[in-house]
Each structure stands twice: as C-alpha cells, then as structure tokens.
Write a protein that holds these residues in place. Structure first.
Motif, PDB file in Angstrom:
ATOM      1  N   GLU A  41     -43.017 -38.032  16.267  1.00 39.40           N
ATOM      2  CA  GLU A  41     -41.754 -37.432  16.718  1.00 39.40           C
ATOM      3  C   GLU A  41     -40.569 -38.374  16.598  1.00 39.40           C
ATOM      4  O   GLU A  41     -39.434 -37.978  16.869  1.00 39.40           O
ATOM      5  N   ALA A  42     -40.804 -39.612  16.200  1.00 42.40           N
ATOM      6  CA  ALA A  42     -39.723 -40.606  16.203  1.00 42.40           C
ATOM      7  C   ALA A  42     -38.557 -40.198  15.309  1.00 42.40           C
ATOM      8  O   ALA A  42     -37.387 -40.281  15.713  1.00 42.40           O
ATOM      9  N   MET A  43     -38.848 -39.750  14.094  1.00 39.23           N
ATOM     10  CA  MET A  43     -37.774 -39.377  13.180  1.00 39.23           C
ATOM     11  C   MET A  43     -36.967 -38.192  13.700  1.00 39.23           C
ATOM     12  O   MET A  43     -35.770 -38.072  13.427  1.00 39.23           O
ATOM     13  N   GLU A  44     -37.632 -37.313  14.462  1.00 41.38           N
ATOM     14  CA  GLU A  44     -36.949 -36.145  15.001  1.00 41.38           C
ATOM     15  C   GLU A  44     -35.913 -36.543  16.062  1.00 41.38           C
ATOM     16  O   GLU A  44     -35.023 -35.757  16.391  1.00 41.38           O
ATOM     17  N   CYS A  45     -36.062 -37.742  16.615  1.00 38.29           N
ATOM     18  CA  CYS A  45     -35.181 -38.191  17.702  1.00 38.29           C
ATOM     19  C   CYS A  45     -33.934 -38.913  17.200  1.00 38.29           C
ATOM     20  O   CYS A  45     -33.219 -39.538  17.991  1.00 38.29           O
ATOM     21  N   SER A  46     -33.697 -38.851  15.922  1.00 33.80           N
ATOM     22  CA  SER A  46     -32.551 -39.552  15.355  1.00 33.80           C
ATOM     23  C   SER A  46     -31.260 -39.115  16.029  1.00 33.80           C
ATOM     24  O   SER A  46     -30.979 -37.916  16.174  1.00 33.80           O
ATOM     25  N   ASN A  47     -30.485 -40.103  16.485  1.00 29.83           N
ATOM     26  CA  ASN A  47     -29.178 -39.884  17.118  1.00 29.83           C
ATOM     27  C   ASN A  47     -29.255 -39.101  18.431  1.00 29.83           C
ATOM     28  O   ASN A  47     -28.261 -38.525  18.869  1.00 29.83           O
ATOM     29  N   GLU A  48     -30.432 -39.099  19.066  1.00 26.95           N
ATOM     30  CA  GLU A  48     -30.583 -38.449  20.368  1.00 26.95           C
ATOM     31  C   GLU A  48     -30.851 -39.496  21.450  1.00 26.95           C
ATOM     32  O   GLU A  48     -31.107 -40.663  21.153  1.00 26.95           O
ATOM     33  N   LYS A  49     -30.808 -39.065  22.698  1.00 28.77           N
ATOM     34  CA  LYS A  49     -31.234 -39.913  23.803  1.00 28.77           C
ATOM     35  C   LYS A  49     -32.705 -39.640  24.089  1.00 28.77           C
ATOM     36  O   LYS A  49     -33.111 -38.489  24.204  1.00 28.77           O
ATOM     37  N   VAL A  50     -33.473 -40.705  24.186  1.00 26.08           N
ATOM     38  CA  VAL A  50     -34.907 -40.595  24.451  1.00 26.08           C
ATOM     39  C   VAL A  50     -35.185 -41.198  25.825  1.00 26.08           C
ATOM     40  O   VAL A  50     -34.644 -42.264  26.165  1.00 26.08           O
ATOM     41  N   SER A  56     -36.126 -47.214  19.630  1.00 30.14           N
ATOM     42  CA  SER A  56     -34.762 -47.757  19.541  1.00 30.14           C
ATOM     43  C   SER A  56     -34.281 -47.840  18.096  1.00 30.14           C
ATOM     44  O   SER A  56     -33.079 -47.909  17.843  1.00 30.14           O
ATOM     45  N   LYS A  57     -35.217 -47.803  17.141  1.00 32.69           N
ATOM     46  CA  LYS A  57     -34.839 -47.851  15.724  1.00 32.69           C
ATOM     47  C   LYS A  57     -34.269 -46.513  15.244  1.00 32.69           C
ATOM     48  O   LYS A  57     -33.618 -46.447  14.206  1.00 32.69           O
ATOM     49  N   TYR A  58     -34.530 -45.453  15.983  1.00 30.43           N
ATOM     50  CA  TYR A  58     -34.131 -44.115  15.552  1.00 30.43           C
ATOM     51  C   TYR A  58     -33.137 -43.460  16.507  1.00 30.43           C
ATOM     52  O   TYR A  58     -32.175 -42.832  16.066  1.00 30.43           O
ATOM     53  N   ALA A  59     -33.397 -43.598  17.798  1.00 33.41           N
ATOM     54  CA  ALA A  59     -32.599 -42.883  18.797  1.00 33.41           C
ATOM     55  C   ALA A  59     -31.249 -43.549  19.030  1.00 33.41           C
ATOM     56  O   ALA A  59     -31.069 -44.749  18.809  1.00 33.41           O
ATOM     57  N   ALA A  86     -32.805 -57.776  24.760  1.00 37.86           N
ATOM     58  CA  ALA A  86     -31.934 -58.111  23.632  1.00 37.86           C
ATOM     59  C   ALA A  86     -31.593 -56.901  22.765  1.00 37.86           C
ATOM     60  O   ALA A  86     -30.865 -57.041  21.779  1.00 37.86           O
ATOM     61  N   THR A  87     -32.108 -55.737  23.101  1.00 33.03           N
ATOM     62  CA  THR A  87     -31.867 -54.535  22.299  1.00 33.03           C
ATOM     63  C   THR A  87     -30.798 -53.684  22.976  1.00 33.03           C
ATOM     64  O   THR A  87     -31.009 -53.144  24.065  1.00 33.03           O
ATOM     65  N   GLU A  88     -29.655 -53.546  22.328  1.00 35.23           N
ATOM     66  CA  GLU A  88     -28.481 -52.963  22.969  1.00 35.23           C
ATOM     67  C   GLU A  88     -28.657 -51.502  23.355  1.00 35.23           C
ATOM     68  O   GLU A  88     -28.094 -51.056  24.362  1.00 35.23           O
ATOM     69  N   ASN A  89     -29.407 -50.738  22.575  1.00 38.84           N
ATOM     70  CA  ASN A  89     -29.481 -49.304  22.875  1.00 38.84           C
ATOM     71  C   ASN A  89     -30.675 -48.935  23.761  1.00 38.84           C
ATOM     72  O   ASN A  89     -31.011 -47.766  23.890  1.00 38.84           O
ATOM     73  N   ILE A  90     -31.331 -49.943  24.383  1.00 38.68           N
ATOM     74  CA  ILE A  90     -32.358 -49.672  25.395  1.00 38.68           C
ATOM     75  C   ILE A  90     -31.756 -49.928  26.769  1.00 38.68           C
ATOM     76  O   ILE A  90     -31.255 -51.018  27.048  1.00 38.68           O
ATOM     77  N   ILE A  91     -31.803 -48.912  27.624  1.00 41.28           N
ATOM     78  CA  ILE A  91     -31.271 -49.012  28.989  1.00 41.28           C
ATOM     79  C   ILE A  91     -32.434 -48.905  29.963  1.00 41.28           C
ATOM     80  O   ILE A  91     -33.164 -47.898  29.960  1.00 41.28           O
ATOM     81  N   VAL A 149     -29.998 -34.933  34.180  1.00 39.56           N
ATOM     82  CA  VAL A 149     -29.372 -35.351  32.926  1.00 39.56           C
ATOM     83  C   VAL A 149     -29.937 -34.504  31.781  1.00 39.56           C
ATOM     84  O   VAL A 149     -31.100 -34.094  31.810  1.00 39.56           O
ATOM     85  N   PRO A 150     -29.123 -34.223  30.754  1.00 38.62           N
ATOM     86  CA  PRO A 150     -29.648 -33.502  29.581  1.00 38.62           C
ATOM     87  C   PRO A 150     -30.630 -34.389  28.818  1.00 38.62           C
ATOM     88  O   PRO A 150     -30.438 -35.605  28.716  1.00 38.62           O
ATOM     89  N   ALA A 151     -31.689 -33.794  28.303  1.00 34.02           N
ATOM     90  CA  ALA A 151     -32.698 -34.557  27.574  1.00 34.02           C
ATOM     91  C   ALA A 151     -33.484 -33.623  26.666  1.00 34.02           C
ATOM     92  O   ALA A 151     -33.772 -32.482  27.029  1.00 34.02           O
ATOM     93  N   ASN A 152     -33.830 -34.130  25.471  1.00 38.28           N
ATOM     94  CA  ASN A 152     -34.664 -33.384  24.533  1.00 38.28           C
ATOM     95  C   ASN A 152     -36.072 -33.954  24.412  1.00 38.28           C
ATOM     96  O   ASN A 152     -37.003 -33.229  24.046  1.00 38.28           O
ATOM     97  N   SER A 153     -36.226 -35.265  24.701  1.00 29.93           N
ATOM     98  CA  SER A 153     -37.517 -35.916  24.462  1.00 29.93           C
ATOM     99  C   SER A 153     -37.872 -36.839  25.621  1.00 29.93           C
ATOM    100  O   SER A 153     -37.071 -37.703  26.013  1.00 29.93           O
ATOM    101  N   LEU A 154     -39.095 -36.662  26.143  1.00 31.63           N
ATOM    102  CA  LEU A 154     -39.606 -37.487  27.236  1.00 31.63           C
ATOM    103  C   LEU A 154     -41.007 -37.949  26.857  1.00 31.63           C
ATOM    104  O   LEU A 154     -41.876 -37.131  26.562  1.00 31.63           O
ATOM    105  N   PHE A 155     -41.225 -39.277  26.880  1.00 29.45           N
ATOM    106  CA  PHE A 155     -42.516 -39.858  26.532  1.00 29.45           C
ATOM    107  C   PHE A 155     -43.064 -40.576  27.763  1.00 29.45           C
ATOM    108  O   PHE A 155     -42.365 -41.395  28.367  1.00 29.45           O
TER     109      PHE A 155
END
Length: 554
Positions: free
Chosen positions: A364-373, A390-393, A419-424, A456-462
């Motif tokens: 499912e990783a590619m499907e999460c492109s530009n989304e919040k995971v 974090s490489k895709y979302a 050290a990864t900026e888009n991981i919160i 919060v809005p969300a499309n993908s939960l792992f």
C-alpha cells in the motif's frame, strides 16, 4: 519477451494466405504474424491479445470486406491498441476511400493490390511504419495483473499474497487506470465482481482465493512424498533456518506455510541490526534468500497451506492439513510465529483492509503518495514502517501510547526518525475510534495525559501493537502458557516433575514441547526473544535436538 504482432485481415483466403506468407518471410524473425478472415474475428483476437498483455505493432486490413470494412475495423482496433500502426489494403478503385480514411481515422498508409514484387511495393512501406513504431515502443509488463479497488480487502489480500511470495504482478486501480476498465470490459466481468486476476497467458480468475492463485502461478501446495524425516509448520526466519539446517544435514524436509515464507519479519521494510548486513536488508529480501537456500538443499515448501491439527502414533507425527490431507514425519517443528494484536475500537472491523491494516502492508505504500499516514505503535516494527512510508507519504504520524519513543525502540531507529522531517511523533496518544463508510475517512485520537480527544481526517492507518500466538488449535496437544505461547524444555519441568503424558526416560530437550519429537522455535514459544536473529538461531540449533531425538527412536 514475446514478439510483437503484425495482424493482417482479409476475407479472401488466397489473398490472406499470400500476404501472411510475404509478411512471415520478411518479418517472422522479429514479429508474430497473425491473420483473420473478418473484421469481427480480428477484433475478438486483439481483445484476447490485450488480456494476455501482448502487443500489436501493425494492422494491415483489406478495405473491401463484407459486414465490416477495413476502415471500420481499424476505427475499433485503434481504441484497443492506439499505438499500433495502421495500413489499408485497397483495390485501385478504392483509392479515394483510402485517402478519406487517412484523414478520418488516422490510418498511416494505404497500399494497392497487387503488391508484387513485395521487395519494392510492400516491405519498404512497412519497414518505415515499423521503424517509427519501434522508436516509441516500450515493452509491456510480462506477468500477472491484478485489477480491483484500492479500498477492497480482497484486492489487498491478493496483492499482499503475491508480493510476499515474490510473484511479480502489476496493480491496476479500476478507479484510476483507464486500462483497468478496458481489461474488465474485454473480460466480460462486472465491476462488482472484482478483484480480477489476469494471468500471463490471458486466463482470468474472478475473486480467487490464495490457494487458487498459487496453483496458477507455480507455487507448491501439496506434498510430493507421503513421509518426511522432518516437517516444519511455519515459514518465518525460525522455520526457514530449521528447514535449511535440516535438509543440509540429510533430513527429508518439508515446510508448511499458511501465507508466505518470511512470516511477520518478511513484511518488515528494513532490518538494520541483523549480523552480516551492514547496510540492512528488507524482510522480503531475507525471506527470498532463505527460500532460495532452502530449495537448494531440497526442502519442499508448501504455500499457502495451513496445518489444522496434529496427531501422534507411536514414533510417527502427523500434520493434519486444513484441506483434509495429512503429512507424516518422524519429527515436527512448530515455528508459526505470532500475529499482530488487534486494535479493539469502534468501527475498526468494518474498515480493516479498507484503509486500516495490520503490519507494514508495503503493497500500500505507493498508494499513500502525498497523503498523511498514521502508524500506531512504538516498537521497532512501527519505526521501520514509519521510515519506509516517509519515502512516499506527505507526512507520517506515529501515535505512541508511552511517553518516550526510546523505551520500546532501538536507538538507531529513534535517531533516524528524529532526523526525518516528515515523521511526526505524537507521544501519549491512542486511537479510540475509526470512522468511514466505504473506506477509512477519520481517526479519533486520545491524549492519554490530558484526556483531550481530536478527530482528524485520515485515509491510511497501520497498526503495530504487540503480538499474539494463534495456537488454540494445539489445545490438548502440547502445553501452553496462559497467553497461548508454547512451553518447551525446562519450562515444562514443574516441581521436579516432567510434563503429564511424557513417555520417555529423559527430560525434554531445550526446544522440545510436552510431546517428544515435537519442537517449538521462534516467537511462538514461551520466553522467546522477539528478534529475527534469535529466531534464526533457535531454528538452526533445534535441528541438533531433532538429530538427538531421531537417534534414540530410530
């Protein structure tokens, strides 16, 4: 790679035979030459070619055909193979119609009959068309194609099964890919019947089970022999290691795996602390290497195949399979591993496989492109997944119940996440509800300290929230602890007494269960260390105890 096609269509048998002969003489080494005696037959043929993912380079159609003219055929053929070159065969009297067709239907060229000699009147023209076609040609994907909906649990199950068994496939989303809808139409399947699996030979499977797919893609599901020295239940790192060591030391070995070799570890996006791999490796890569090594030594690997029970008869042990068959052996190793513990919150059962997933679900990783995971969990598996997604979302939100990420996670992962900026990382946070109709739409997150809730809005939960063994089917066969983990070795000795029913004059070996000749390794046994290296080590050393057992009973 299959040769591209040249398709010629003519209702005159003699003309059709002659043109096919000339085409085969000049182009047979590079192209397959197909012929059809009518436009309708040709259309059926190219629809089947499309389903087999084969390519047409050139259509060569006669204009004067009953029921469907050459122009009418080419108008419909263009929609199926828009990149193919199109040429019309005409009589001299049809020249005006041919010129009009060039303007109307983008026909590339017309040729008049007869075309003798072909070296002067046929081949130079077709060579030019084919050279032009080759300039932009991109070979199609050769393999299995899966067509379905992103939010379909059955589609996810099929993709996951193929990926984890290292079967190349192409995913086509019916809502995003025009080609997907075309293939469904050509197959005569309704969208409500998806997912659709199209095999390389064009065969179609509608809503297939994993075992139906396995039979078509070459996986082994049935044992070749009636009896083995060693049978292993489970194909994770522990089971694979046991299989490699058992077979390499001369034991006739079979491994039975319910889903895919690699187990839970096989879904890990990155394992960086495994000895001998300084830059790390993925769980899928580790599983692939293990399977290759096991097969090299002659291990039979049955997948997907599930063991539903065990029985004993003297010195023989029998694995009873879910399909009703059984496998007999001298020694049996249980290496089933564990599964992710389920998150028990409102709405989650309905949305599992529809945006809610357990484990990494890397398909499912590619499907999460530009989304919040969103990821639930604070141990290594959750951290590895966060780094991968974090490489895709656009953003990855880690929801951690504790107040310190370092309490349950290796320091190298803590440092990478920091050290990864888009991981919160959201500490002291728990999911208390998931919402959505056809797919996941929102999460309600509880702050465990303040008691505040936020939706919060969300499309993908792992979800990665601990592991549980599925050993209920072993009830009454081997002893287990209160959580279902299998007791082995010294844990079976209570107040100096051996387990009930123990019928040999010795204590259980280190990894032996309460039934002599049945062993347990990896995460499924009581007190195991939940690490890949530990499972591999236990699987390998267990074989030495199997040899000791066999030496006494044979």
């Amino acid at each position: 790679m299959a040769k591209p096609m040249i398709l010629t269509v003519d209702d005159d048998p003699q003309v059709l035979q002659a043109i096919a002969r000339d085409l085969r003489k000049e182009y047979g080494d590079r192209f397959r030459i197909l012929r059809a005696d009518s436009g309708a037959a040709a259309l059926e043929a190219i629809k089947e070619l499309k389903l087999r993912n084969e390519t047409v380079a050139l259509f060569l159609a006669d204009q004067r055909m009953p029921q469907m003219t050459g122009v009418e055929f080419l108008e419909q053929a263009i929609a199926i193979f828009p990149e193919a070159k199109r040429a019309l065969l005409t009589a001299y009297a049809d020249t005006d119609a041919a010129i009009a067709a060039i303007n109307k239907t983008s026909i590339n060229y017309y040729l008049t009959k007869p075309w003798d000699p072909p070296e002067e009147r046929l081949y130079p023209i077709l060579n030019d068309l084919l050279d032009d076609w080759f300039a932009s040609y991109r070979p199609p994907f050769e393999g299995t194609r899966v067509i379905g909906h992103r939010w379909s649990p059955n589609s996810h199950k099929i993709k996951d099964f193929l990926a984890r068994n290292h079967v190349p496939y192409q995913w086509l989303d019916i809502e995003r890919d025009q080609e997907a809808q075309e293939l469904v139409n050509y197959s005569g399947v309704d969208n409500a019947e998806l997912p659709l699996v199209i095999l390389p030979d064009g065969e179609r499977l509608v809503k297939p089970s994993n075992i139906e797919i396995a039979a078509k893609v070459g996986l082994q599901t049935q044992a070749k022999q009636p009896f083995y020295d060693l049978a292993i239940v489970g194909g994770g790192p522990a089971g694979l290691a046991a299989a490699v060591y058992g077979a390499s030391e001369g034991l006739r070995t079979v491994m039975i795996e319910r889903e895919a070799p690699g187990g839970q570890a096989g879904t890990s996006s990155r394992i960086e602390n495994y000895l001998g791999f300084p830059i790390g490796l993925s769980g899928a890569d580790l599983a692939r290497r293990g399977v290759t090594q096991a097969k090299r030594f002659g291990v039979e690997i049955l997948t997907p195949q599930e063991v539903a029970g065990i029985r004993t008869n003297g010195n023989y042990r029998y694995a009873l399979l879910k399909d009703g068959s059984e496998i007999a052996c001298h020694a049996l190793i249980l290496a089933m591993g564990v599964s992710w513990r389920r998150l028990n919150v409102p709405g989650i059962e309905k949305l599992t496989g529809r945006g809610v997933y357990y484990g990494a679900a890397m398909t499912e990783a590619m499907e999460c492109s530009n989304e919040k995971v969103y990821i639930v969990g604070g141990a290594n598996s959750a951290g590895q997944a966060a780094m991968h997604f974090s490489k895709y979302a656009q953003q990855v939100h880690m929801l951690v119940r504790g107040d310190d990420l370092g309490k349950g996670m290796s320091q190298y992962l803590v440092d990478q996440i920091g050290a990864t900026e888009n991981i919160i990382v959201q500490l002291n946070s728990s999911v208390v509800e998931v919402k959505g109709e056809e797919s996941l739409e929102a999460l309600t997150i509880l702050n465990n300290v303040t008691g505040e809730q936020e939706t919060v809005p969300a499309n993908s939960l792992f979800i990665f929230i601990g592991a549980v063994p599925h050993t209920d089917w072993l009830d009454g066969i081997v002893e287990r602890d209160e959580r279902g983990f299998i007791l082995t070795g010294p844990d079976l000795i209570k107040d100096g007494k051996r387990p009930k029913g123990w019928n040999v004059d010795r204590d259980p070996y280190l990894l032996e269960t309460s039934v002599p000749g049945i062993f347990a390794v990896g995460d499924v046994h009581h007190g195991s260390v939940k690490r890949v290296a530990s499972g591999v080590g236990e699987g390998s050393i267990c074989v030495s105890f199997v040899h000791q057992y066999l030496a006494k009973v044979l």
